[in-house]
Write a protein that holds these residues in place. Structure first.
Motif, PDB file in Angstrom:
ATOM      1  N   THR A  25       2.776   3.478  -1.588  1.00  0.00           N
ATOM      2  CA  THR A  25       3.277   3.779  -2.939  1.00  0.00           C
ATOM      3  C   THR A  25       4.464   4.735  -2.909  1.00  0.00           C
TER       4      THR A  25
ATOM      5  N   LYS B 108       0.799  -1.227   0.000  1.00  0.00           N
ATOM      6  CA  LYS B 108       0.000   0.000   0.000  1.00  0.00           C
ATOM      7  C   LYS B 108       0.831   1.277   0.000  1.00  0.00           C
TER       8      LYS B 108
ATOM      9  N   ILE C  86      -0.958   3.600 -10.706  1.00  0.00           N
ATOM     10  CA  ILE C  86      -1.411   4.652  -9.781  1.00  0.00           C
ATOM     11  C   ILE C  86      -1.900   5.877 -10.557  1.00  0.00           C
TER      12      ILE C  86
END
Length: 692
Positions: free
Chosen positions: A311, A309, A348
């Protein structure tokens, strides 16, 4: 992003620095001894070592001692190679070949051929020429019982086979060296060569998706590595790592990348974290920045794939690796990092940054001919770009892949020819040494004439091959253009459609062409043939032309039953085969099979499997009879059996071609089963069970 395997070359331990040229013979020999030590001193720069080698070579030439000149020239060649000055290396290597042959020095001749192989591999990327010279070096060393040199030359030839995607041939060459490696007395040397051999076997297994087998080979390497003591003080104090530590580092990275292929991301992540803990990031960055950057990049990619999680952490790792690779100016690593990083950025939703990195990776990979990374970049760009621009990248991916497959087939054929030519060359040399001058002159004249005829014939054959390749390429381009017109309706299934198209081309059009070709070859072997007999094959060619034109409709599974039923089409095809081939084919179709209720997908794939099976029978089986049976099994499955009384084969030993792979793929796609029952000289039975 795995570390690339490094090529090996067994080099002479020779050398040379600067001195004047007005010495007597004794002074020259004394100076040569000093220069020999300086030319290989690793604490000196490449320029200093090359200067020493040049002086060494100049002084050796003054002595007019051929053996000394040979050793001095190898010192110069070796330093040019290490400094990547391949043109100068080639120039002196060509001089050395004549000298080594005159001295009848096997190790000198073999090393010349090895350097020639390295030149063609690294500078011109001519893998067939590289393989030719490595193979010659290997055979010379084996005959002269130069075990170390034989092992190195053979492993180099195996690496060329691996780079050309000829993995099974590469395996055979590597395995042939292992008995020789085990005879080496020195444990250090033996472990070194065994590590190299197992590393190449692991790489071949990885390329053929035998990941568990690759891990077995890497386990063997790690087991060998434990026999070499690792002094932890070396990690802290010395500027470079020992061989044992380097092996542990490099092969641990390769093991982690196999875990990634197996989608065991957590195991890969733990592997990289253990490496950073063991080698300490600041020490690893200082001693081996390329490996440090590879660990950071691969760690980031595995974290991304494992849905980590944070990033920001992933992005920082990618950026750190990117900066190091750029500082080191390593184009392959920059391209691979760009592809990994762009995948993450696209996920993303940072499309602009992902596009820039993917474009850079695409251009760099194409420039250095690293097509695997180029393929990855094209696929990423096809997802980033919208509309026709995205399709263009996907089309280029398909087109380039097709060209590379064709090139690989040609290279494999060249390898087989090179081995034959090398054996012939050695045999001819043995005969020539036994003849007197008059017979030698006559032989040379004969060889010249035969060579000229061979060159003329080879050139004609090459021209025909090029024409056929060009025509095939144009046909492929047209086919793929037709397919791309249908792809705007497909979003998620682009890659699966490409494989499907390849199957249809192989099982349909190519089978028809091959059958027609075999029939014409058969007629050409007869003494007397009527013109009407050729008309059958002309009609077949015309039909194939029509099949190519409406290929896009065929791939939508609507071609088989547009005008008539499955059984009628099958019987027409079998009748056509009976008129064209040497065998007799019969059919038995269960009348209770509800063909109207069976989907087009099932019927198309059954028909393609029958086509492929009959084509394989025509090519390989030499059968007299073939029997096709279609029956309804348990009211929920259609069972197709194809039996012939031909040569048969051993399914466990025979290398499967694309035809058998396509049959298996079609059965799997339809959630059915495919079995082969065959023994040499016992015929073949193919069984398909497909749910309907």
């Amino acid at each position: 992003m795995c570390l690339k395997s490094l090529f090996l070359l067994l080099l002479f331990t020779l050398s040379a620095p600067a001195i004047g040229q007005t010495y007597n013979h004794t002074e020259i020999l004394d100076s040569i001894q000093k220069l020999k030590q300086l030319a290989y001193q690793t604490d000196r720069t490449f320029d200093e070592r090359i200067l020493s080698s040049e002086k060494y070579y100049e002084l050796a030439c003054l002595t007019k001692i051929d053996s000394l000149i040979l050793r001095a020239s190898f010192s110069l060649i070796n330093n040019y190679y290490n400094n990547r000055n391949y043109n100068e290396m080639l120039k002196y290597t060509r001089k050395n070949i004549a000298l080594a042959l005159r001295l009848n020095n096997p190790i000198g001749i073999a090393n010349c051929y090895s350097f020639m192989g390295m030149y063609y591999l690294r500078e011109d990327k001519q893998v067939d020429s590289a393989y030719f010279y490595f193979t010659k070096a290997s055979k010379i060393c084996k005959k002269a019982k130069l075990i170390d040199n034989y092992i190195v030359a053979t492993l180099n030839a195996a690496q060329v086979q691996c780079d050309s995607h000829n993995y099974y041939a590469s395996d055979e060459m590597v395995i042939s060296t292992i008995p020789f490696i085990k005879t080496i007395a020195s444990p250090t040397t033996k472990y070194y060569y065994l590590t190299l051999a197992y590393a190449k076997l692991a790489a071949n297994a990885e390329h053929t998706n035998q990941t568990n087998k690759a891990l077995e080979y890497y386990d063997k390497i790690m087991s060998i590595n434990t026999k070499i003591p690792i002094d932890e003080i070396i990690i802290e104090e010395q500027s470079t790592y020992s061989n044992a530590l380097s092996n542990h580092l490099y092969y641990s990275i390769n093991i982690a990348e196999i875990y990634k292929k197996q989608r065991k991301f957590n195991q890969a992540i733990n592997c990289y974290k253990n490496l950073l803990e063991k080698f300490k990031p600041h020490q690893l960055l200082k001693k081996d920045p390329s490996s440090y950057a590879a660990i950071k990049n691969n760690l980031a990619h595995n974290l991304f794939l494992s849905n980590y999680k944070n990033t920001d952490t992933i992005k920082s790792y990618f950026n750190e690796a990117k900066k190091i690779f750029e500082d080191l100016n390593e184009p392959y690593e920059i391209a691979a990092n760009g592809n990994d990083f762009s995948e993450f950025l696209l996920a993303i939703d940072q499309k602009d940054a992902a596009r820039a990195l993917a474009l850079r990776a695409y251009k760099m990979a194409k420039n250095i001919k690293e097509f695997e990374e180029a393929f990855r970049a094209m696929l990423i760009l096809s997802k980033i770009e919208d509309g026709e621009k995205g399709k263009a990248y996907l089309y280029e991916h398909i087109q380039l892949n097709d060209s590379l497959l064709q090139a690989e087939r040609l290279i494999r054929n060249k390898f087989a020819r090179i081995e034959f030519e090398t054996d012939s060359y050695i045999s001819d040399n043995k005969q020539l040494t036994k003849r007197n001058t008059l017979i030698s002159v006559s032989a040379l004249v004969s060889i010249f004439i035969l060579s000229l005829l061979f060159i003329i014939r080879h050139q004609r054959s090459k021209n025909k091959t090029l024409q056929l390749e060009q025509a095939q390429q144009e046909a492929n381009e047209e086919i793929y253009k037709l397919m791309l017109n249908e792809q705007h309706n497909i979003q998620e299934g682009r890659l699966s459609e490409r494989y499907h198209i390849a199957e249809e081309l192989h099982d349909g059009v190519l089978n028809a062409l091959a059958g027609t070709r075999l029939g014409i070859e058969y007629l050409s072997s007869l003494d007397h043939v009527e013109t009407s007999q050729y008309q059958l094959y002309i009609k077949e060619l015309h039909k194939t032309e029509l099949d190519i034109r409406d290929l896009s409709h065929t791939l939508k599974h609507s071609k088989l039953d547009q005008d008539k039923g499955f059984v009628a089409i099958l019987e027409a095809y079998v009748s056509r085969c009976n008129s064209l081939q040497r065998f007799t084919c019969t059919t038995a179709v269960d009348k209770s099979i509800p063909w109207q209720e069976i989907s087009d997908m099932v019927k198309v794939n059954l028909f393609r499997c029958i086509q492929e099976a009959l084509q394989n029978t025509a090519k390989h089986a030499q059968a007299q009879t073939v029997h096709i049976t279609l029956a309804l099994k348990d009211r929920t499955n259609v069972e197709l059996t194809i039996t012939d009384n031909g040569n048969g084969f051993d399914p466990n030993k025979t290398t499967k071609g694309i035809g058998l792979d396509n049959m298996k793929a079609r059965a799997n796609r339809l959630k059915g089963s495919f079995e082969i029952d065959s023994k040499p000289h016992k015929g073949t039975l193919l069984t398909f069970v497909i749910p309907v």
